[in-house]
Design a protein around this motif. Structure first.
Motif, PDB file in Angstrom:
ATOM      1  N   SER A 122       0.843  -1.193   0.000  1.00 41.68           N
ATOM      2  CA  SER A 122       0.000   0.000   0.000  1.00 41.68           C
ATOM      3  C   SER A 122       0.881   1.247   0.000  1.00 41.68           C
ATOM      4  CB  SER A 122      -0.893   0.016   1.238  1.00 41.68           C
ATOM      5  OG  SER A 122      -0.118   0.275   2.404  1.00 41.68           O
ATOM      6  N   THR A 123       0.278   2.383  -0.300  1.00 41.16           N
ATOM      7  CA  THR A 123       1.052   3.626  -0.293  1.00 41.16           C
ATOM      8  C   THR A 123       1.592   3.925   1.108  1.00 41.16           C
ATOM      9  OG1 THR A 123      -1.005   4.896  -0.066  1.00 41.16           O
ATOM     10  CG2 THR A 123      -0.106   4.645  -2.294  1.00 41.16           C
ATOM     11  N   GLY A 124       0.821   3.590   2.137  1.00 40.60           N
ATOM     12  CA  GLY A 124       1.296   3.782   3.507  1.00 40.60           C
ATOM     13  C   GLY A 124       2.489   2.899   3.839  1.00 40.60           C
ATOM     14  N   GLU A 125       2.426   1.639   3.422  1.00 39.52           N
ATOM     15  CA  GLU A 125       3.543   0.728   3.664  1.00 39.52           C
ATOM     16  C   GLU A 125       4.794   1.177   2.899  1.00 39.52           C
ATOM     17  OE1 GLU A 125       1.239  -3.527   4.336  1.00 39.52           O
ATOM     18  OE2 GLU A 125       1.405  -2.716   2.292  1.00 39.52           O
ATOM     19  N   ARG A 133       6.837  10.550   2.996  1.00 39.40           N
ATOM     20  CA  ARG A 133       5.422  10.806   3.273  1.00 39.40           C
ATOM     21  C   ARG A 133       4.542  10.040   2.285  1.00 39.40           C
ATOM     22  NH1 ARG A 133       6.881  16.697   2.978  1.00 39.40           N
ATOM     23  NH2 ARG A 133       5.793  16.438   1.014  1.00 39.40           N
ATOM     24  N   VAL A 134       3.335   9.698   2.708  1.00 39.18           N
ATOM     25  CA  VAL A 134       2.374   9.017   1.844  1.00 39.18           C
ATOM     26  C   VAL A 134       2.065   9.891   0.632  1.00 39.18           C
ATOM     27  CG1 VAL A 134       0.022   8.104   1.700  1.00 39.18           C
ATOM     28  CG2 VAL A 134       1.390   7.656   3.730  1.00 39.18           C
ATOM     29  N   SER A 135       1.945  11.192   0.838  1.00 36.39           N
ATOM     30  CA  SER A 135       1.651  12.089  -0.284  1.00 36.39           C
ATOM     31  C   SER A 135       2.771  12.062  -1.330  1.00 36.39           C
ATOM     32  CB  SER A 135       1.425  13.522   0.209  1.00 36.39           C
ATOM     33  OG  SER A 135       2.581  14.023   0.855  1.00 36.39           O
ATOM     34  N   THR A 136       4.004  11.881  -0.894  1.00 33.28           N
ATOM     35  CA  THR A 136       5.132  11.786  -1.826  1.00 33.28           C
ATOM     36  C   THR A 136       5.044  10.493  -2.623  1.00 33.28           C
ATOM     37  OG1 THR A 136       6.497  13.092  -0.325  1.00 33.28           O
ATOM     38  CG2 THR A 136       7.651  11.801  -2.002  1.00 33.28           C
ATOM     39  N   VAL A 137       4.680   9.409  -1.959  1.00 29.19           N
ATOM     40  CA  VAL A 137       4.507   8.130  -2.644  1.00 29.19           C
ATOM     41  C   VAL A 137       3.399   8.264  -3.688  1.00 29.19           C
ATOM     42  CG1 VAL A 137       3.764   5.728  -2.371  1.00 29.19           C
ATOM     43  CG2 VAL A 137       5.384   6.734  -0.747  1.00 29.19           C
ATOM     44  N   ARG A 138       2.270   8.836  -3.306  1.00 23.55           N
ATOM     45  CA  ARG A 138       1.161   9.003  -4.245  1.00 23.55           C
ATOM     46  C   ARG A 138       1.567   9.869  -5.433  1.00 23.55           C
ATOM     47  NH1 ARG A 138      -2.936  10.023   0.498  1.00 23.55           N
ATOM     48  NH2 ARG A 138      -3.496   7.884   0.981  1.00 23.55           N
TER      49      ARG A 138
END
Length: 165
Positions: A122-125, A133-138
């Motif tokens: 997942s983006t969180g993982e 940060r999750v936003s950076t992954v997204r």
């Protein structure tokens, strides 16, 4: 010993997936297989102390493969010299090679995030594993998908304009 049996089961199930993960990161087949083998060997030695085993072997394998890449680059190695890319003519192999080639055109961070995502994280993982940060992954996923869509569109145009699907 059940711990050894657990490792054997894990190895059989995850080794090909780990190799695929490393291929998605842009590594040639030989490097991916060598790095996966080395990561699994290290995992066996530390088996009882590893909590998230799939993520652990991916991080270890990626670190090993990247180290190999850096050593090869110092020796003036280029991906175009990879004989593995043309060794097998089967359709499944060709499709996988096209995916690996497309992913190799992405910037390293986008390629890394997309490979983790394709592998089921997942983006969180992914954010936790990459210390970001999750936003950076997204954002990286969004940009990677856009680049792959653009590449796909350009390829379709060069194939003679068959746009009807």
């Amino acid at each position: 010993m059940s711990d050894r049996a657990d490792f054997d089961d894990f190895f059989r199930a995850d080794f090909p997936l780990l190799v695929g993960f490393l291929r998605k990161q842009g590594h040639d087949r030989a490097t991916a297989e060598d790095a996966a083998q080395e990561a699994m060997t290290k995992a066996l030695a530390l088996w009882d102390g590893i909590t998230h085993r799939k993520a652990w072997v991916r991080k270890a394998g990626l670190r090993i493969a990247n180290d190999h890449r850096r050593r090869q680059e110092r020796e003036d190695w280029t991906p175009e010299e990879d004989p593995v890319a043309t060794a097998n003519g089967s359709a499944g192999y060709e499709e996988r090679e096209l995916i690996v080639q497309a992913l190799s055109r992405l910037p390293p961070r986008q390629r890394e995030v997309l490979a983790w995502y394709i592998d089921g994280y997942s983006t969180g993982e992914i954010a936790a594993l990459l210390s970001t940060r999750v936003s950076t992954v997204r954002s990286n996923l969004r940009h990677a998908r856009k680049q792959l869509d653009d590449l796909h569109s350009r390829l379709r145009e060069t194939e003679g304009g068959d746009h009807d699907g």
